[in-house]
Motif scaffolding. Sequence first.
Motif, PDB file in Angstrom:
ATOM      1  N   UNK A   3       0.801  -1.209   0.000  1.00  0.00           N
ATOM      2  CA  UNK A   3       0.000   0.000   0.000  1.00  0.00           C
ATOM      3  C   UNK A   3       0.831   1.254   0.000  1.00  0.00           C
ATOM      4  N   UNK A   4       0.149   2.364   0.101  1.00  0.00           N
ATOM      5  CA  UNK A   4       0.810   3.659   0.071  1.00  0.00           C
ATOM      6  C   UNK A   4       1.428   4.023   1.407  1.00  0.00           C
ATOM      7  N   UNK A   5       1.017   3.393   2.469  1.00  0.00           N
ATOM      8  CA  UNK A   5       1.491   3.728   3.797  1.00  0.00           C
ATOM      9  C   UNK A   5       2.195   2.538   4.441  1.00  0.00           C
ATOM     10  N   UNK A   6       3.457   2.296   4.107  1.00  0.00           N
ATOM     11  CA  UNK A   6       4.159   1.171   4.715  1.00  0.00           C
ATOM     12  C   UNK A   6       4.351   1.404   6.206  1.00  0.00           C
ATOM     13  N   UNK A   7       4.591   0.328   6.966  1.00  0.00           N
ATOM     14  CA  UNK A   7       4.744   0.492   8.404  1.00  0.00           C
ATOM     15  C   UNK A   7       5.973   1.336   8.732  1.00  0.00           C
ATOM     16  N   UNK A   8       5.873   2.027   9.820  1.00  0.00           N
ATOM     17  CA  UNK A   8       7.028   2.800  10.263  1.00  0.00           C
ATOM     18  C   UNK A   8       6.655   3.708  11.407  1.00  0.00           C
ATOM     19  N   UNK A   9       7.645   4.067  12.181  1.00  0.00           N
ATOM     20  CA  UNK A   9       7.431   4.960  13.294  1.00  0.00           C
ATOM     21  C   UNK A   9       8.409   4.668  14.406  1.00  0.00           C
ATOM     22  N   UNK A  10       8.292   5.465  15.458  1.00  0.00           N
ATOM     23  CA  UNK A  10       9.136   5.296  16.631  1.00  0.00           C
ATOM     24  C   UNK A  10       8.264   5.398  17.867  1.00  0.00           C
ATOM     25  N   UNK A  11       8.553   4.558  18.838  1.00  0.00           N
ATOM     26  CA  UNK A  11       7.838   4.532  20.103  1.00  0.00           C
ATOM     27  C   UNK A  11       8.865   4.443  21.217  1.00  0.00           C
ATOM     28  N   UNK A  12       8.680   5.231  22.277  1.00  0.00           N
ATOM     29  CA  UNK A  12       9.568   5.186  23.438  1.00  0.00           C
ATOM     30  C   UNK A  12       8.734   5.248  24.709  1.00  0.00           C
ATOM     31  N   UNK A  13       9.182   4.495  25.722  1.00  0.00           N
ATOM     32  CA  UNK A  13       8.466   4.519  26.991  1.00  0.00           C
ATOM     33  C   UNK A  13       9.357   3.987  28.105  1.00  0.00           C
ATOM     34  N   UNK A  14       9.162   4.525  29.316  1.00  0.00           N
ATOM     35  CA  UNK A  14       9.823   4.002  30.513  1.00  0.00           C
ATOM     36  C   UNK A  14       8.894   3.002  31.183  1.00  0.00           C
ATOM     37  N   UNK A  15       9.476   1.950  31.767  1.00  0.00           N
ATOM     38  CA  UNK A  15       8.718   0.919  32.457  1.00  0.00           C
ATOM     39  C   UNK A  15       9.327   0.688  33.831  1.00  0.00           C
ATOM     40  N   UNK A  16       8.493   0.270  34.777  1.00  0.00           N
ATOM     41  CA  UNK A  16       9.020  -0.075  36.091  1.00  0.00           C
ATOM     42  C   UNK A  16       9.942  -1.277  35.938  1.00  0.00           C
ATOM     43  N   UNK A  17      10.987  -1.280  36.699  1.00  0.00           N
ATOM     44  CA  UNK A  17      11.974  -2.356  36.617  1.00  0.00           C
ATOM     45  C   UNK A  17      11.475  -3.548  37.429  1.00  0.00           C
ATOM     46  N   UNK A  18      10.474  -4.230  36.854  1.00  0.00           N
ATOM     47  CA  UNK A  18       9.848  -5.380  37.509  1.00  0.00           C
ATOM     48  C   UNK A  18       9.422  -6.364  36.425  1.00  0.00           C
ATOM     49  N   UNK A  19       9.072  -7.576  36.858  1.00  0.00           N
ATOM     50  CA  UNK A  19       8.591  -8.564  35.878  1.00  0.00           C
ATOM     51  C   UNK A  19       7.336  -8.067  35.193  1.00  0.00           C
ATOM     52  N   UNK A  20       6.496  -7.383  35.939  1.00  0.00           N
ATOM     53  CA  UNK A  20       5.270  -6.821  35.359  1.00  0.00           C
ATOM     54  C   UNK A  20       5.613  -5.778  34.292  1.00  0.00           C
ATOM     55  N   UNK A  21       6.610  -4.940  34.562  1.00  0.00           N
ATOM     56  CA  UNK A  21       7.041  -3.943  33.583  1.00  0.00           C
ATOM     57  C   UNK A  21       7.567  -4.595  32.320  1.00  0.00           C
ATOM     58  N   UNK A  22       8.316  -5.695  32.463  1.00  0.00           N
ATOM     59  CA  UNK A  22       8.853  -6.410  31.301  1.00  0.00           C
ATOM     60  C   UNK A  22       7.723  -7.014  30.469  1.00  0.00           C
ATOM     61  N   UNK A  23       6.726  -7.597  31.132  1.00  0.00           N
ATOM     62  CA  UNK A  23       5.566  -8.160  30.397  1.00  0.00           C
ATOM     63  C   UNK A  23       4.800  -7.069  29.669  1.00  0.00           C
ATOM     64  N   UNK A  24       4.609  -5.946  30.330  1.00  0.00           N
ATOM     65  CA  UNK A  24       3.901  -4.824  29.723  1.00  0.00           C
ATOM     66  C   UNK A  24       4.660  -4.298  28.505  1.00  0.00           C
TER      67      UNK A  24
END
Length: 167
Positions: A3-24
């Motif tokens: 299509x005319x709009x191929x995938x692309x972009x950037x995403x950034x986020x901080x997560x808690x340093x826990x197993x739950x944060x890693x799963x999220x």
Amino acid sequence: MNGENPPGGTFEMFFTSSRRGARLARRIVVRRLEEWGIPRDSGGSQSLALIAGELAANAVSHGHVPGRRFHLRLSVQPPPGPDGRRASASARIEVSDARDERRPVVREHADDDAEGGRGLLLVEALASKWGVAERGVGKTVWCEYAIAPDECRSRQDTGDTGADDAR
């Protein structure tokens, strides 16, 4: 990616340093990839989810500093092919933590009974390349992954064309 709009972009986020944060972090990577046109049931999405999960788990297990979070950055860029057309997409995942003295090590021979020790083997097997970059505080473990064109779908709307109205 036809299509005319191929995938692309950037995403950034901080997560808690826990197993739950890693799963999220892993779940959010899958969701963001789907928003960018890489379906969750594709090999690219599944591989990138596994990579993100392993890097996030390592940041929690080996890079944890009390009170500090880990940072995940995901970018997908559709590079131009040799003829100027879009070919495969290139994904990059970076996970940064606050400890620089604990460098990642690939363990060639993990104990069969061990619960851990295979994460970087998986990353190494799936990624095109990976490495570790220094930061002011801590380190960033990154990897790159090539997404085949057939693992992507266009973000172009394919709604009603109105063809039935012409009758």
